[in-house]
Design a protein around this motif. Sequence first.
Motif, short mmCIF file in Angstrom:
data_model
loop_
_atom_site.label_atom_id
_atom_site.label_comp_id
_atom_site.label_asym_id
_atom_site.label_seq_id
_atom_site.Cartn_x
_atom_site.Cartn_y
_atom_site.Cartn_z
N PHE A 266 -11.26 -5.20 10.22
CA PHE A 266 -10.74 -4.00 9.57
C PHE A 266 -11.91 -3.12 9.09
N LEU A 267 -12.88 -3.74 8.44
CA LEU A 267 -14.04 -2.98 7.95
C LEU A 267 -14.84 -2.38 9.10
N GLU A 268 -15.03 -3.17 10.16
CA GLU A 268 -15.82 -2.70 11.30
C GLU A 268 -15.13 -1.53 12.01
N ALA A 269 -13.80 -1.61 12.14
CA ALA A 269 -13.06 -0.52 12.77
C ALA A 269 -13.19 0.76 11.94
N CYS A 270 -13.09 0.63 10.63
CA CYS A 270 -13.23 1.79 9.75
C CYS A 270 -14.63 2.38 9.86
N ARG A 271 -15.63 1.50 10.02
CA ARG A 271 -17.01 1.99 10.16
C ARG A 271 -17.18 2.75 11.47
N ILE A 272 -16.63 2.20 12.54
CA ILE A 272 -16.72 2.85 13.84
C ILE A 272 -16.03 4.21 13.81
N LEU A 273 -14.91 4.29 13.10
CA LEU A 273 -14.17 5.55 12.99
C LEU A 273 -14.79 6.50 11.97
N ARG A 274 -15.80 6.02 11.26
CA ARG A 274 -16.51 6.82 10.25
C ARG A 274 -15.57 7.38 9.18
N LEU A 275 -14.71 6.52 8.70
CA LEU A 275 -13.77 6.94 7.64
C LEU A 275 -14.48 6.97 6.30
N HIS A 276 -14.19 7.98 5.52
CA HIS A 276 -14.79 8.07 4.18
C HIS A 276 -14.08 7.13 3.22
N GLU A 277 -12.74 7.08 3.28
CA GLU A 277 -11.96 6.15 2.46
C GLU A 277 -11.13 5.31 3.41
N TYR A 278 -11.11 4.01 3.18
CA TYR A 278 -10.49 3.09 4.12
C TYR A 278 -9.00 2.90 3.81
N PRO A 279 -8.17 2.73 4.84
CA PRO A 279 -6.71 2.62 4.63
C PRO A 279 -6.27 1.20 4.26
N TYR A 280 -6.47 0.83 3.01
CA TYR A 280 -5.95 -0.45 2.51
C TYR A 280 -4.46 -0.23 2.22
N VAL A 281 -3.64 -0.36 3.24
CA VAL A 281 -2.23 0.01 3.12
C VAL A 281 -1.36 -1.10 3.69
N GLY A 282 -0.06 -0.96 3.45
CA GLY A 282 0.89 -1.91 3.99
C GLY A 282 1.15 -3.06 3.03
N HIS A 283 2.28 -3.72 3.26
CA HIS A 283 2.75 -4.78 2.38
C HIS A 283 1.73 -5.91 2.22
N GLN A 284 1.21 -6.42 3.35
CA GLN A 284 0.31 -7.57 3.27
C GLN A 284 -0.96 -7.24 2.52
N MET A 285 -1.58 -6.10 2.82
CA MET A 285 -2.84 -5.76 2.18
C MET A 285 -2.67 -5.55 0.67
N ILE A 286 -1.61 -4.88 0.28
CA ILE A 286 -1.41 -4.59 -1.14
C ILE A 286 -1.14 -5.86 -1.92
N ILE A 287 -0.42 -6.81 -1.31
CA ILE A 287 -0.22 -8.12 -1.96
C ILE A 287 -1.57 -8.82 -2.12
N GLN A 288 -2.40 -8.76 -1.08
CA GLN A 288 -3.73 -9.40 -1.14
C GLN A 288 -4.61 -8.75 -2.20
N LEU A 289 -4.59 -7.43 -2.27
CA LEU A 289 -5.43 -6.72 -3.24
C LEU A 289 -5.04 -7.06 -4.67
N SER A 290 -3.79 -7.42 -4.90
CA SER A 290 -3.33 -7.75 -6.25
C SER A 290 -3.91 -9.06 -6.75
N ASP A 291 -4.40 -9.90 -5.83
CA ASP A 291 -5.18 -11.09 -6.19
C ASP A 291 -4.42 -12.03 -7.13
N LEU A 292 -3.15 -12.30 -6.80
CA LEU A 292 -2.30 -13.22 -7.57
C LEU A 292 -2.10 -12.77 -9.02
N CYS A 293 -2.25 -11.48 -9.26
CA CYS A 293 -2.09 -10.94 -10.62
C CYS A 293 -0.97 -9.91 -10.60
#
Length: 687
Positions: free
Chosen positions: A436-463
């Motif tokens: 995911f990080l490498e694809a964002c780097r190749i696309l030269r994104l300024h802000e990365y798309p941490y989106v979708g159900h799975q990612m947002i659950i992961q970002l919450s870090d069991l909190c």
Amino acid sequence: MQNPFGPNRIEYESRPVLWFSQKSREISTAKKPIFVSGTRGSGKTSILRSLSTIHILEDANLAKQVGILPWYGVFFQLNETFSPLIDNAALTLIPGPIRLDPEAVKNRQFVIFSHYLELKVIERLLETVSALREEGNLAYTGTEDRDAALEIHREALHFLEIAGRQDFFGLGELRRLVSRYIDNCFNAFFVGSEKAREMFFATDPGSLINKVVKTISPLISGPAFACDQPLQFKIMIDDCEALTPQQQQFLNTIIRKTRGEVKWVLAFIGGIYDTIRTVIPGQSLSSADRDVENLDSATDSEFAALCQNVASLRLFYALPEPLKNELRRNDPLTAFSLKNRLGKMSVNQIIERVIESGSSEGRQRLIRIAEEARHFFELHVTKAEREQFPLNSKARPYVEGLALAQLSEDVRTKPERGVDTVLLKRVIARKQGWAFLEACRILRLHEYPYVGHQMIIQLSDLCIRDFLDIMGAIYSEEVSGTSPKRLLEFINSEHPVNLEKQRSAVTAASEKKLQGLQSLSQPFEEESVRMVRALGRLTSRLQTDVIERQAATTTERGLFRINRAEMRALATGLDPIGTKIDEILRRAEKDGFIREVSEKGKLEAAEHNPEANEITVRLHRRFAPHFQFSYRGPYVVNVLPAGRVVELLLNRSQTAEEWADSVLDELFPPADDLGLRQGSLFEVRDR
């Protein structure tokens, strides 16, 4: 209409929306005391409140979830005045000569602690029983009320003086006597008055609660309560980390001494409560005496279920009653679908959506990598084996292509040796975050798309508190205005929230967490900010700048092992007391900015404990969008030199970012072959 996902701290809500989770149900039927451990915001208080009888019967939604009650729950929350109160009491009540005997002092402190704590629990029990009778949930008669109150007074609380006629004495009046006694003792203890010795009546630790419960139990009868089994009394005590280590042993001893149908449920921040020791010689708490539920060890599916139910409940009860008939699903737990509204998307699908919506020069490179991967699988992997890989038609196999590009030439160019599909599947699974990080780097994104159900659950870090913060930001992005109709539309819609809105909200929530640290008025706040900023940059660069082709499965670095003994030795001149660095780490962990991934409790262990010299920590995953590291968190350990950690926290010769860059070069010196080093994410921003 306020944002339905806030406030996210249950103590600040006048009528909190509670979910009776599977974990709550398991605790409700437990035959042993339960210790609930977890970081701040992990849902400990919600679990305890969902077991409280007064909360259940005053909340129709919660009562519907729970059903018939085979227990009576009393919820009690410790506060910051508790520990100093007991300390002052000891000074007041212990005669001068006895203070010279540490063991005698400890025994008296135990009696004082137990007496006060038991009376606070009894006060709450009498208060809730009286309130439930007034509301019609309990139907005992006035005579039974008086007889029970007088029996409790005679058998347990005889040191309280009853003024006036006993004909009109009941549990409510007894509760007021207990409250007055506690207030008088508190005042005498606090000011150190000699009168404290006159009013204090020592009792056998653990005896008061047993006697009171025995008398109260026959009164707990009504349609809400089970009548085919003995009623358990659950005593829930929250914030037990507020107790001193010695007081924790006192509480454990009371739990050890409690018999019958009284069961304790304690909640505390993980690693800050002693779950074993008592003050009874030769006796401790073991798994035979209590069970420990660690909320930080919940599985992804368990936490996802918690998020789904909490989100749906909050939205359902935020909607005005007349509009609930217009819901697609008129049920509190299923009215809102988290997966539908956030979108259940794989990393490949997210990359595909970004490619479709933009014109980055990296698009063609990623498409070529994905097509080469598809071609590789078609040539060298059987049809049956291909089914083990997510090569669906919804998106090109970008992750698989990026992973294959890191494998050796032998694997990719000599098919006659065969392809180890098990190994390949494992490599691809572990490289999802890096891809995911490498694809964002190749696309030269300024802000990365941490989106979708799975990612947002992961970002919450069991909190759950972090999840609610993120969802609150998404709701604000999606819903404009305060019209209840907009809330109804948000709940009913089956379409995912626009990915750009999700990205913007998630990034804002990540930055808000860092700003929250910067705004804390606490000791070592500046050092904590430096630590988070430094570890954030270092984690990001470890995951994106360093690629070792011989170790293609070890890209998600960012677990940091620190030797505290070495740090203390090196910090002698800068930190004479020798505790500053430990306090910085402890505070950051308590407030949810870093996670301890070594054995729980090492970070809180005494400085002289040799078993706790080495600790391993990582940043909270909610920082990932801000610093741009893997949403899944790292799994590879890097040892931070003790001297460099001392420099970071006690020496200001470098900025946090400069420190991170120099440590990266120490851990992974620049390679002569530039092909082994990728361009930095931070360099990409400047292009």
